[in-house]
Scaffold this active site. Structure first.
Site, PDB file in Angstrom:
ATOM      1  N   SER A  59      39.718 -31.047 -11.683  1.00  0.00           N
ATOM      2  CA  SER A  59      40.773 -31.934 -11.572  1.00  0.00           C
ATOM      3  C   SER A  59      42.134 -31.608 -10.678  1.00  0.00           C
ATOM      4  O   SER A  59      42.228 -30.337 -10.549  1.00  0.00           O
ATOM      5  CB  SER A  59      41.316 -32.681 -12.980  1.00  0.00           C
ATOM      6  OG  SER A  59      40.202 -33.041 -13.262  1.00  0.00           O
TER       7      SER A  59
HETATM    8  N1  SAH Z   1      37.664 -30.663 -16.667  1.00  0.00           N
HETATM    9  C1  SAH Z   1      36.968 -30.402 -15.461  1.00  0.00           C
HETATM   10  C2  SAH Z   1      36.675 -31.838 -14.783  1.00  0.00           C
HETATM   11  C3  SAH Z   1      35.159 -31.719 -14.462  1.00  0.00           C
HETATM   12  S1  SAH Z   1      34.826 -33.253 -13.724  1.00  0.00           S
HETATM   13  C4  SAH Z   1      37.729 -29.495 -14.800  1.00  0.00           C
HETATM   14  O1  SAH Z   1      38.708 -28.813 -15.109  1.00  0.00           O
HETATM   15  O2  SAH Z   1      36.835 -28.649 -13.843  1.00  0.00           O
HETATM   16  C5  SAH Z   1      33.863 -34.121 -15.036  1.00  0.00           C
HETATM   17  C6  SAH Z   1      33.102 -33.368 -15.574  1.00  0.00           C
HETATM   18  O3  SAH Z   1      32.385 -34.270 -16.686  1.00  0.00           O
HETATM   19  C7  SAH Z   1      31.668 -33.296 -14.889  1.00  0.00           C
HETATM   20  O4  SAH Z   1      31.315 -31.785 -14.821  1.00  0.00           O
HETATM   21  C8  SAH Z   1      30.374 -34.048 -15.466  1.00  0.00           C
HETATM   22  O5  SAH Z   1      29.394 -33.396 -15.254  1.00  0.00           O
HETATM   23  C9  SAH Z   1      30.727 -34.116 -16.895  1.00  0.00           C
HETATM   24  N2  SAH Z   1      30.354 -35.132 -17.366  1.00  0.00           N
HETATM   25  C10 SAH Z   1      29.773 -36.652 -17.102  1.00  0.00           C
HETATM   26  N3  SAH Z   1      29.409 -37.144 -18.206  1.00  0.00           N
HETATM   27  C11 SAH Z   1      29.239 -36.086 -19.326  1.00  0.00           C
HETATM   28  C12 SAH Z   1      28.828 -36.453 -20.537  1.00  0.00           C
HETATM   29  N4  SAH Z   1      28.636 -37.553 -20.839  1.00  0.00           N
HETATM   30  N5  SAH Z   1      28.999 -35.288 -21.561  1.00  0.00           N
HETATM   31  C13 SAH Z   1      29.694 -34.335 -20.914  1.00  0.00           C
HETATM   32  N6  SAH Z   1      30.051 -34.048 -19.697  1.00  0.00           N
HETATM   33  C14 SAH Z   1      29.871 -35.127 -18.649  1.00  0.00           C
END
Ligand code: SAH
Length: 213
Positions: A59
Site C-alpha cells: 500500500s
Molecule cells: N498490507 C500489505 C498489503 C498487501 S495487498 C502490505 O503492506 O504489503 C493485500 C493482500 O491481501 C494481498 O497480498 C492478498 O493476497 C491478500 N488477501 C486477499 N484476500 C485475502 C484473504 N481472504 N485472506 C488473507 N489475505 C488475503
C-alpha cells in the site's frame, strides 16, 4: 544513508496529514525498501503503492499511515491484519501494538513476509496462512482489525472477531474503488465512520470476492 534521507522526506510529507507521533515514528524507523522487490527499491520512499508480485501491491505509505493512525493503538492491543502482502503494514503494527496476527492467502507472500519479519527480529508477530474463513479465530477477539484488501461489504465474521470497544479499518465497495471505513464495536452496536475514497486489491474468499478480477 540515501534511504534514510528519502525516508525522512517521506515522513515530513506525511506529517502534513498524519498527526499521530507514534505512527510517524514507526514509519521513520522501518526500512520500506526491504519490503519491495529489489528492482523497485529506488521507488520505496515515493508516496505510492508498488507491485510486490502475484498481482498484489504494497500500500501507499499515506494509506498505511492513515489506517494505522485511525486504529488508535496504545501498545496493549492484540491486532489482526488480513492481507500480510509484503509485511510492511505488519511491521508498523508490531511497533505499536502488543501482538499482531496477520493472515495471507498467497503462500509465496506468506513465506517471504514471515521470513523478513523474523529476520528483523519481531517476536510479537504471527503470520498465518489464510483459512477458508476470513481472519484468525484462534486468537480472537482483537482490539483492532485492519483489512488491507477490499471487500464488497463488511464481513460479519470479522465483526465477530472484534472485541467490544475495538475498531476495524476496512476498504468496502466495488472492485476498483472503495470507501475506507472505520468501524467501532460498542455494547450498543456498530458505529461506522467514512474516512474517504481509496483503491485496494480485492479480498478473496468466503464472505468477500470469489476470484481475482
Ligand atoms: N498490507 C500489505 C498489503 C498487501 S495487498 C502490505 O503492506 O504489503 C493485500 C493482500 O491481501 C494481498 O497480498 C492478498 O493476497 C491478500 N488477501 C486477499 N484476500 C485475502 C484473504 N481472504 N485472506 C488473507 N489475505 C488475503
Amino acid at each position: 544513508m540515501e534511504y534514510e534521507i528519502a525516508r525522512h522526506r517521506l515522513v515530513n510529507l506525511l506529517s502534513r496529514d498524519i498527526h499521530d507521533p507514534k505512527t510517524l515514528a514507526a514509519i521513520s524507523k522501518i526500512s520500506r525498501e526491504l519490503f519491495v522487490p529489489p528492482e523497485l527499491r529506488h521507488l520505496a520512499y515515493k508516496d505510492e503503492p508498488l507491485p510486490i508480485g502475484q498481482n498484489q501491491t504494497i500500500s501507499q505509505p499515506y494509506i498505511v499511515a492513515l489506517m494505522t493512525e485511525k486504529l488508535s493503538l496504545t501498545g496493549t492491543e492484540k491486532v489482526l491484519e488480513i492481507g500480510t502482502g509484503s509485511g510492511y503494514q505488519t511491521a508498523i503494527l508490531a511497533e505499536l501494538a502488543r501482538e499482531v496476527h496477520s493472515t495471507e492467502r498467497i503462500p509465496d507472500l506468506t513465506e517471504k513476509a514471515a521470513k523478513l519479519l523474523h529476520t528483523l527480529g519481531y517476536k510479537n508477530v504471527f503470520i498465518h496462512a489464510a483459512q477458508e474463513d476470513l481472519g484468525w479465530q484462534p486468537a480472537a477477539p482483537y482490539e483492532a482489525i485492519i483489512t488491507t484488501a477490499a471487500a464488497p461489504d463488511v464481513p460479519p465474521i470479522l465483526l465477530e472477531q472484534l472485541a467490544i470497544g475495538g475498531r476495524m479499518i476496512i476498504p468496502v465497495g466495488g472492485r476498483w474503488e472503495q470507501q475506507l471505513l472505520k468501524i467501532t464495536k460498542t455494547v450498543n452496536g456498530i458505529h461506522t465512520e467514512n474516512l474517504g475514497g481509496c483503491r485496494f486489491v480485492s479480498l478473496i474468499g468466503k464472505g468477500a470476492w470469489e476470484t481475482q478480477p
